[in-house]
Design an enzyme around this catalytic site. Structure first.
Site, PDB file in Angstrom:
ATOM      1  N   GLU A 264       0.827  -1.206   0.000  1.00 19.21           N
ATOM      2  CA  GLU A 264       0.000   0.000   0.000  1.00 19.21           C
ATOM      3  C   GLU A 264       0.865   1.261   0.000  1.00 19.21           C
ATOM      4  OE1 GLU A 264      -3.348   2.093   2.929  1.00 19.21           O
ATOM      5  OE2 GLU A 264      -2.023   0.510   3.679  1.00 19.21           O
ATOM      6  N   LYS A 331      -9.659   2.624  -3.216  1.00 15.21           N
ATOM      7  CA  LYS A 331     -10.148   2.013  -1.983  1.00 15.21           C
ATOM      8  C   LYS A 331     -11.585   2.421  -1.682  1.00 15.21           C
ATOM      9  CE  LYS A 331      -8.716   1.314   2.843  1.00 15.21           C
ATOM     10  NZ  LYS A 331      -7.759   1.727   3.892  1.00 15.21           N
ATOM     11  N   CYS A 383      -5.246  -2.194   2.781  1.00 19.15           N
ATOM     12  CA  CYS A 383      -5.144  -1.972   4.228  1.00 19.15           C
ATOM     13  C   CYS A 383      -6.187  -2.796   4.970  1.00 19.15           C
ATOM     14  CB  CYS A 383      -5.248  -0.478   4.541  1.00 19.15           C
ATOM     15  SG  CYS A 383      -4.820  -0.049   6.245  1.00 19.15           S
TER      16      CYS A 383
END
Length: 512
Positions: A264, A331, A383
């Site tokens: 990430e 995301k 994440c």
């Protein structure tokens, strides 16, 4: 003093059942001291005892959050302890019902319902916690068993909540045996539940796959080990990018992978704003003869004649092949007070370092059209998106053949956080019977099989976090039917909710 000690003991047993200690067997008796401590207590006292125990537990689990925000840590722990308190309130009610003069040994079904209520209630509380205020599904009771492969196989039917139910069921069974001082029907029922789960787990772990593999994929994960305080230092941008390029070239030359993954926000700049960084990465993808998946922050301006807001930034995963950008995932589920904050709480930016990312809109399933026959489709969880089962289920239902989790746990230092972060990923693999590849900046980087087995974990000098390097493994990709959990989701949690609601309604009517 005795009851305070018992409350603390429960907290300690539960903490020890989670990483880094991983004494998972302690979770099966973790609540027993609390149940004993609450005997003879009224509802307020029971709530308080459980709340204190919950506060200690969550402080011991989430201590690493102090490195990000001490105020945020305290507020979260105070909030999460409430779920323990609610359980304690109802424990007092169940104890008073069982010990009342109206209760007799001639009501075995009633006894079973009383003690089934507590594990069902715990599932409901975990379900609420995982969804309320955007959700915090961290350290579910069932996650303590993530290395206990036979037990967790039921997750493809019940999700992680089924394992939480079993663990709490055993806790209440031990208490029931101690309280009654002899065997009862509830104990027999509990044993049957555990045996059923173990038999099912053994079947899933040993059965041969009916469908032959449709492909074999070699994948390398790059663990850059960039300290958080260095990631966005412009003076170190070139050094960071050089490191990732060097590790990528070594992995490509030595292992000839089909896909190489960066963690990430590995790119030390806005990928589509820094032309030099972008060109170096595109050139790298041509050189290595492998597809490259990178984590990067991206920036998008509004398009002319549209209502899109100007200047949105995203936490993204970008697939690059042969020098060209194939597709991008932004995301979907951001971390509140970490990656964004609503305007109502914008004042908190004065106290906490909060990002300014926007929510993605598309459920991206990555494919390489030119290699579609040999390169399976996949999706990315960024994440803590792997904490939310609805995301992995959604991607699998949309055609993903395997999942990738890219993360950056450098925020939390040398703590148990990366190990705790592995727990939900194991359950997402079992729930969907899907390979999951985990690539993290500072670790843990590993591969997880559809049966939940962790393999190919990168380590160096005997350590698996805060070391740099890469790990390469082959995964077998199969055409699999959707699991019950993938198809229908949290049916088990809903059934627990209905059972609890029915129990409460019936007991209230009895009182009237």
């Amino acid at each position: 003093m005795k009851i305070i000690f018992l409350s603390f003991l429960s907290s300690l047993l539960l903490i020890l059942s989670f990483p880094k200690f991983n004494l998972s067997f302690l979770a099966w008796i973790g609540f027993l001291p609390l149940f004993i401590a609450c005997e003879g207590s009224n509802r307020k006292q029971s709530f308080f005892l459980f709340y204190i125990s919950g506060f200690i537990f969550w402080a011991g689990i989430l201590y690493w959050l102090i490195q990000v925000s001490f105020i945020g840590f305290l507020l979260l722990v105070f909030y999460l302890a409430l779920y323990f308190g609610v359980l304690g309130f109802f424990v007092s009610i169940v104890q008073s019902i069982v010990c009342s003069q109206q209760f007799t040994e001639n009501s075995p079904l009633f006894l079973i319902n009383c003690f089934l209520f507590l594990p069902s209630l715990w599932v409901v509380l975990e379900f609420i916690r995982s969804h309320l205020f955007t959700g915090f599904g961290w350290a579910l009771l069932g996650y303590s068993q993530y290395l206990n492969l036979p037990i967790i196989q039921i997750a493809d039917i019940t999700g992680a909540y089924g394992v939480s139910f079993l663990v709490m069921l055993v806790n209440t069974t031990f208490y029931s045996v101690i309280r009654k001082k002899k065997k009862n029907l509830f104990s027999i029922l509990s044993i049957l539940c555990i045996l059923t789960a173990l038999i099912y787990g053994h079947y899933q772990l040993t059965r041969q796959q009916a469908n032959p593999p449709t492909g074999k994929l070699s994948v390398s994960v790059i663990q850059g080990n960039i300290p958080q305080e260095q990631k966005w230092d412009k003076r170190l941008k070139k050094n960071i990018l050089d490191k990732y390029i060097f590790l990528t070239q070594r992995a490509a030359n030595q292992n000839l992978p089909n896909l190489i993954i960066w963690p990430e926000t590995a790119v030390p700049a806005y990928f589509n704003q820094d032309e030099d960084v972008k060109n170096r990465i595109l050139n790298l993808s041509q050189e290595i003869n492998a597809s490259l998946l990178i984590g990067a922050a991206t920036f998008k301006n509004n398009k002319p004649y549209t209502s899109l807001v100007r200047g949105k930034s995203f936490n993204s995963a970008i697939l690059i092949s042969r020098g060209k950008i194939v597709s991008q995932y932004d995301k979907l589920h951001l971390v509140p007070f970490g990656e964004y904050v609503s305007s109502l709480f914008s004042f908190t930016r004065h106290f906490i370092d909060i990002g300014d990312f926007s929510f993605g809109k598309e459920w991206t399933v990555f494919t390489l059209p030119a290699l579609r026959s040999s390169f399976p489709a996949f999706s990315v969880l960024i994440c803590f998106e792997d904490v939310f089962p609805y995301l992995s289920r959604g991607f699998v239902r949309r055609g993903a053949n395997f999942l990738i989790n890219i993360s950056n746990d450098a925020w939390f230092g040398n703590s148990s956080a990366p190990y705790q972060h592995c727990q939900p990923t194991v359950f997402r693999a079992v729930e969907n019977r899907m390979n999951i590849i985990k690539c993290s900046n500072t670790g843990i980087s590993c591969f997880i099989s559809p049966k939940g087995k962790i393999f190919g974990k990168f380590s160096k000098y005997g350590r698996d976090i805060f070391v740099d390097g890469y790990s390469t493994e082959e995964i077998l990709v199969r055409e699999r039917p959707l699991t019950f959990y993938t198809s229908f989701g949290d049916v088990f949690a809903v059934l627990c909710l209905l059972f609890c609601a029915g129990f409460v309604i019936i007991e209230r009517n009895k009182i009237r």
